[in-house]
Every structure is written in structure tokens, then in C-alpha cells.
Design an enzyme around this catalytic site. Structure first.
Site, PDB file in Angstrom:
ATOM      1  CB  ILE A 182      -0.961   0.032   1.207  1.00  0.00           C
ATOM      2  CG1 ILE A 182      -0.174   0.002   2.522  1.00  0.00           C
ATOM      3  CG2 ILE A 182      -1.955  -1.116   1.129  1.00  0.00           C
ATOM      4  CD1 ILE A 182      -1.059   0.138   3.755  1.00  0.00           C
ATOM      5  CB  THR A 220       7.062   2.088  -1.958  1.00  0.00           C
ATOM      6  OG1 THR A 220       6.648   3.083  -2.896  1.00  0.00           O
ATOM      7  CG2 THR A 220       6.430   0.761  -2.310  1.00  0.00           C
ATOM      8  N   GLY A 221       8.566   3.691   0.330  1.00  0.00           N
ATOM      9  CA  GLY A 221       9.364   4.851   0.674  1.00  0.00           C
ATOM     10  C   GLY A 221      10.840   4.556   0.541  1.00  0.00           C
ATOM     11  CD  GLU A 246      12.379   5.291   7.107  1.00  0.00           C
ATOM     12  OE1 GLU A 246      11.409   5.270   7.891  1.00  0.00           O
ATOM     13  OE2 GLU A 246      13.418   5.916   7.318  1.00  0.00           O
ATOM     14  CB  SER A 247       9.916   1.013   5.396  1.00  0.00           C
ATOM     15  OG  SER A 247       9.060   2.141   5.350  1.00  0.00           O
ATOM     16  CB  VAL A 300       3.648   0.163   4.309  1.00  0.00           C
ATOM     17  CG1 VAL A 300       2.506  -0.132   5.275  1.00  0.00           C
ATOM     18  CG2 VAL A 300       4.680   1.072   4.977  1.00  0.00           C
ATOM     19  CE  LYS A 311       8.192   2.447   8.525  1.00  0.00           C
ATOM     20  NZ  LYS A 311       8.137   3.673   9.350  1.00  0.00           N
ATOM     21  CG  ASP A 329      11.298  12.896   8.218  1.00  0.00           C
ATOM     22  OD1 ASP A 329      11.440  13.974   7.622  1.00  0.00           O
ATOM     23  OD2 ASP A 329      11.068  11.831   7.629  1.00  0.00           O
TER      24      ASP A 329
END
Length: 505
Positions: A247, A249-250, A252-253, A255, A275, A391
Site C-alpha cells: 500500500i 513505498t518509501g 526506507e521501508s 508497507v 512495515k 522528520d
């Protein structure tokens, strides 16, 4: 003896009446020239299209006068049919096996004997069927003495080595297209051949490294085999009913959304998220300062084991979420931590995640209410949880059920961190800029918001550098104080749940 007087002898049959014999014919009738001319006239009424005599006299007609030639032609045709059948049996026997067995020794006609052999049997030097070949086919010179010792050909001959190098290119990687060589007398020098060979070797090593890196790292929307195994174990253990898909994306991770099951006979929320922290540290190389100077984890931090750093990052987010939940801050509930996979409650409904504050369109009253909620959350986070988000922006705040929810707190640090106050000032600047652009007149500037959250009452001047210098000086005094008192004054909070340590770690 008169043949006309011979009467047919009727043989009696023991099983029935006698069979009448065929009428007799005299020898004179058989040898009659008149009868022969009559039959010849009847045949001339249906003349043949091709005269057999013309066919036999043509230049293209094979010599059929010799019985030996006919026998050899028939034998050659039989041998070819046998070889075709042998090839079919060989392909059927080998199938798709990587190790194949050749029936070459059982063939009747070999390639150098069969002028009509298939293309796959033609060697690279065989140019008999090439219409563009020279008058004299190129052949490998024979080794030895020629011309009474004047010309000597050895294995180091340039032409011979060039053709052998061309033939050896078939052993290169499949990605190297070398061609079939028909119609071209290819000659590769040793220098060119060695350069190509070294290039293919380097490419194979690079491809192996890339493949290994993909196998041991988390891609954009996929996971490596180890992570998939952990996820399958969660499903098999009943912690999760099923995993529905990605669902978010980033950097660092990644999900994933899943349906919860039960954990130690305790129900898991119906909808949860997994995550999965990426196992590559390309994006984390510049983010070490978030964790290496955190006094809660300074003893366990190391740069020499990237996977342990990722697990430490997931563990840090779990502790931060637990602190925030104790203070009543809207955030996801921690369900389970398994290495670098953090299972949390889902913020949303029916597989639809809650929108980010950046994406949602709110009225002026709701936007004003959202600002005061964010201000209250920042104060609680700093004063009660002893944390700085580090952040905080409109991308890490969700709008769900009329409230602002905080997510992504893996980089959050304590205020006594050597750069904690600088991180807080950056958060205040992001929050102030966002709400001022959305038309919230009550939104304070970054310096006023900083003083409101921290209650430090640092003098606000027109020069921003002075404000930042005051913050840096304050951080320096805090660091010296911590070094004198010892780092044990910032232990892991006692209310944090115990960590899950696997036996293979």
C-alpha cells in the site's frame, strides 16, 4: 505335337464341383505379328506427354544403365532416412536435459560425406554451400615444412591462430553474438580474443554480483527471500490471516496491508500493516546520526553489520511508538516486531489507508483545528515522551476520524541528542510553512513554534543565524552535561516492551 489339339485337363476338387479351366490359347496367337501391330495401334491413340526416350537422352537424367549406380543411390536414400530417424530418437531421448547423449557414431552418412546435410551440421569453415565463397575455399594451413624448408608453418601461425580463435568464440557467454562465420574467413588475433574473453569474464562476475544483491535486498515493491520467509512464518503461525499487498513505498521501508489473526491467544486487529524496512543501506548512509548518537542505542550501534542496523532501526520505531501510545498521542499500535518487520495497527478502513495531511482537502475550521492538534502533539511528544520527531511534515501526518495521527517515528530522538534541538527547529519550520500556505492565520512562525513547544524562550531576532547559534550552544552544553553525568541517565524506558531476540541472531 499340335498345341491346338491339347485339351485342358480339368482337375477335380474334393470339396465341391469341378472348376472350369481357362480357355487355351495357341502359341501362334501369342507370337502373331498382326496381333502386335493391333496392340501398338491401340496404344498410339493415348500418346504420352513425355517420351521416355527423350528423358533418357537428357543431360539431367541420372545414369541408370548400371545396376551398381542404382543400388548406391537407393542405399544413400535409405541411409539418409535412417539418420533422420536417428536424430528424432536422439532429441526424444535427451528432451530438455542439460546433459545430452549423442548418437553420432550410429549415423550412416556423416556431415563431410553428405553434401545435403542440415545447416546445424555445417562447420564454421565449411563454405561449400556459400554462394559468395571464393574460388578456392579457405582452409587451415598444414603444419610442417613446405617448399624444401623455405616456408615453415607452426601452431603459432597468424592465420591458423586467427581461425582457431574465431572457432573458440562459441564457448563465450550466450550474450556475445559471434555469428555463424559462413561466407567470412574470420581471423581474430590473440590480443583481440583475450580482450573479449576477459570482458566476458568481467561481465559474468558483474551479473553475478547484481543478481546476488537483488536476492539479498528489498526492492521497490518486493522483498528478498529472507523477508518473504518471515512473512510466511507469520501467516503459518496464525498471527496473520493473509497478506493482501503493498500500500505504500518509501526510501526506507515498504508497507503491506494484511488481515490479523491471533498472537498468544490474544486477538490481533482485523486490519494491520507490515512495515518492512529495506535491507539496503544506500539511503541510510546519511542517516546514521539519527541512531549512532542516541544514548538508548549507542552501545549496540555498529557500522560493520548493516542488517543489525536495520533491525535496530525497526526496534527504535517500536520503542518510540510505545512511548507515544502511553502519552495518548494518536499513532499506530505495535503488534509484533520480528527482526526488520514491524507489525502495527492499520490507520484507515476497509483496505483504504487514511489520507496524508498533504492530500486531504479540509475546510478553514478543520485546518485550524488540525494546526492546534499538531501543536498539542508536538508539546506532548517533547515534554511527556521526551522525544523529537526529527522528520515531521505534512507527509508523516494522517487525517483519520477528525484527528491528526503521527506515523514514521523510526528516526525520532530524545531532546538531549547532540542534534535534537536542530531537528526540532526543522520540524517547526515544516509545520509552520505548511499551515501558513493553507491559510491558517493562527499559525506561528518557526521560532515562535519552537519556543512554544520547548518553553526555552530563546530570544527571537531578525537574524536567523543568531537563533540557530543559540540552539547549537545549548546542545553543546547539554552534551557536556551528559558526558559528565554519564550516558546511563538516558536508559530505555521501563514501560517499553521487551525485545524479541531470535536464536539465530
Amino acid at each position: 505335337m499340335d498345341q491346338s489339339g491339347v485339351t485342358a485337363h480339368t482337375q477335380k476338387s474334393p470339396w465341391g464341383p469341378a472348376v472350369p479351366a481357362a480357355p487355351s490359347c495357341s502359341l501362334a496367337d501369342v507370337m502373331s505379328e498382326q496381333l502386335a501391330r493391333q496392340l501398338d495401334e491401340e496404344n498410339q491413340t493415348f500418346p504420352s506427354l513425355i517420351d521416355p526416350a527423350d528423358l533418357l537422352l537428357s543431360d539431367d537424367a541420372p545414369d541408370t544403365e548400371s545396376d551398381l549406380m542404382l543400388a548406391q543411390m537407393l542405399q544413400m536414400q535409405f541411409d539418409r532416412e535412417f539418420d533422420d530417424q536417428l536424430r528424432r530418437e536422439e532429441r526424444k531421448f535427451n528432451g530438455e536435459s542439460k546433459v545430452s547423449i549423442s548418437f553420432e557414431n550410429y549415423r550412416m552418412v556423416h556431415p563431410y560425406e553428405d553434401s545435403d546435410s542440415s545447416e546445424d551440421e555445417v562447420d564454421w569453415q565449411d563454405t561449400r554451400h556459400d554462394p559468395y565463397r571464393a574460388e578456392k575455399p579457405q582452409t587451415t594451413p598444414r603444419k610442417g615444412f613446405t617448399g624444401k624448408g623455405k616456408n615453415i608453418t607452426t601452431k603459432h601461425d597468424e592465420v591458423m591462430c586467427g581461425r582457431k580463435n574465431t572457432a573458440r568464440m562459441d564457448n563465450f557467454a550466450p550474450e556475445v553474438h559471434v555469428g555463424d562465420g559462413l561466407g567470412m574467413d574470420l581471423k581474430l588475433s590473440n590480443q583481440v580474443f583475450n580482450s573479449l574473453k576477459q570482458h566476458c569474464y568481467n561481465e559474468q562476475k558483474r551479473s553475478a554480483r547484481v543478481h546476488e544483491k537483488k536476492e539479498h535486498s528489498t526492492a521497490e515493491q518486493a522483498v528478498d527471500p529472507r523477508t518473504r520467509l518471515l512473512m510466511y512464518k507469520m501467516v503459518n503461525a496464525g498471527v496473520l490471516e493473509n497478506i493482501n499487498g503493498c500500500i505504500s513505498t518509501g526510501k526506507e521501508s515498504v508497507v503491506f496491508h494484511a488481515n490479523g489473526g491471533s498472537l498468544d491467544e490474544q486477538p490481533v486487529p482485523d486490519e494491520v500493516v507490515l512495515k518492512v524496512f529495506k535491507t539496503t543501506l544506500n539511503e541510510f548512509k546519511n542517516r546514521d546520526r539519527y541512531i549512532k548518537d542516541d544514548y538508548r542505542f549507542i552501545d549496540r550501534f555498529t557500522k560493520l553489520n548493516p542488517r543489525k542496523i536495520i533491525r535496530l532501526w525497526a526496534e527504535k520505531e517500536m520503542h518510540n511508538l510505545t512511548r507515544m501510545k502511553k502519552a495518548g498521542i494518536p499513532c499506530p499500535d505495535v503488534v509484533l516486531l520480528k527482526k526488520h518487520i514491524l507489525v502495527m495497527s492499520f490507520i484507515g478502513k476497509d483496505h483504504v489507508p487514511a489520507p496524508k495531511l498533504k492530500e486531504v482537502m479540509l475546510s478553514s475550521d478543520d485546518m485550524k483545528d488540525a494546526f492546534y492538534q499538531v501543536l498539542n502533539v508536538m508539546q506532548q511528544l517533547y515534554q511527556e515522551c521526551n522525544l523529537v520527531h526529527a522528520d515531521l511534515s505534512e507527509y508523516n501526518m494522517l487525517w483519520h476520524q477528525g484527528k491528526v495521527w503521527l506515523i514514521d517515528v523510526s528516526q525520532s530522538v530524545e531532546p538531549m541528542h547532540p542534534h535534537g534541538l536542530e531537528f526540532l527547529l526543522r520540524d517547526c519550520r515544516n509545520v509552520s510553512t505548511f499551515f501558513q500556505k493553507r491559510g491558517v492565520s493562527e499559525a506561528m512562525n518557526a521560532f515562535e513554534l519552537f519556543n512554544t513547544v520547548t518553553r526555552l524562550n530563546i530570544p527571537i531576532t531578525e537574524d536567523e543565524a543568531e537563533f540557530v547559534a543559540e540552539i547549537v550552544a545549548l546542545e553543546k552544553r547539554n552534551e557536556d552535561h551528559v558526558q559528565r553525568r554519564g550516558k546511563k541517565m538516558f536508559p530505555v524506558a521501563s514501560e517499553d516492551p521487551p525485545l524479541e531476540v531470535d536464536a539465530d541472531d
